[in-house]
Design a protein around this motif. Sequence first.
Motif, mmCIF file in Angstrom:
data_model
loop_
_atom_site.group_PDB
_atom_site.id
_atom_site.type_symbol
_atom_site.label_atom_id
_atom_site.label_comp_id
_atom_site.label_asym_id
_atom_site.label_seq_id
_atom_site.Cartn_x
_atom_site.Cartn_y
_atom_site.Cartn_z
ATOM 1 N N GLU A 106 -13.300 -10.003 0.733
ATOM 2 C CA GLU A 106 -14.300 -10.452 -0.234
ATOM 3 C C GLU A 106 -14.358 -9.490 -1.405
ATOM 4 O O GLU A 106 -13.999 -8.319 -1.267
ATOM 5 C CB GLU A 106 -15.693 -10.487 0.405
ATOM 6 N N SER A 109 -20.047 -6.703 -4.510
ATOM 7 C CA SER A 109 -21.130 -7.265 -5.335
ATOM 8 C C SER A 109 -20.894 -6.973 -6.809
ATOM 9 O O SER A 109 -21.098 -7.833 -7.663
ATOM 10 C CB SER A 109 -22.482 -6.681 -4.955
ATOM 11 N N LYS A 112 -18.137 -9.179 -8.176
ATOM 12 C CA LYS A 112 -18.624 -10.551 -8.346
ATOM 13 C C LYS A 112 -19.426 -10.684 -9.626
ATOM 14 O O LYS A 112 -19.354 -11.699 -10.315
ATOM 15 C CB LYS A 112 -19.475 -10.983 -7.155
ATOM 16 N N PRO A 116 -17.384 -13.264 -12.482
ATOM 17 C CA PRO A 116 -17.998 -14.381 -11.755
ATOM 18 C C PRO A 116 -17.035 -15.545 -11.478
ATOM 19 O O PRO A 116 -17.265 -16.319 -10.561
ATOM 20 C CB PRO A 116 -19.149 -14.817 -12.661
ATOM 21 N N ARG A 119 -11.733 -15.580 -7.768
ATOM 22 C CA ARG A 119 -11.687 -16.149 -6.418
ATOM 23 C C ARG A 119 -10.737 -15.306 -5.580
ATOM 24 O O ARG A 119 -9.704 -14.865 -6.066
ATOM 25 C CB ARG A 119 -11.134 -17.568 -6.442
#
Length: 129
Positions: A106, A109, A112, A116, A119
């Motif tokens: 992943e 934070s 991300k 945004p 992927r």
Amino acid sequence: AGQGVGRDRSVIRNYWEADASLNAVVVEHGKAFTALKWSVRITSPHTMLMEQSVDGIVSKTGGEMIRSGDPASAFAEMIGRIRRRYCLYYRQPAAQSGEQRTIRVELSSEAKQRLPQARVLGKSGYIAP
């Protein structure tokens, strides 16, 4: 449905063992094709399982799928996406040879928030060597 699921697991395991991913270009042809597709789904519902299988295999092997009515541009887009990929390497934890392992990657934070639209595509597991 159980037979399809078992077959999917076998296909996914083969991709993991080959250290490969499935990337698919699904060609769609306008309203006539859509009507035919729904007609086939009604008369042969098992074809829906095939569609779902491809989606599942693509996601579990870390690949991508593009649906398009223009195969030439979709293929060029897929090749471009493959060329822009990065690889993440890490030391595998100890495991028995042939053992199936799961992984999850992943963005942090912070990443991300900064990116945004980013992927993360990756395999959901591997087979220990």
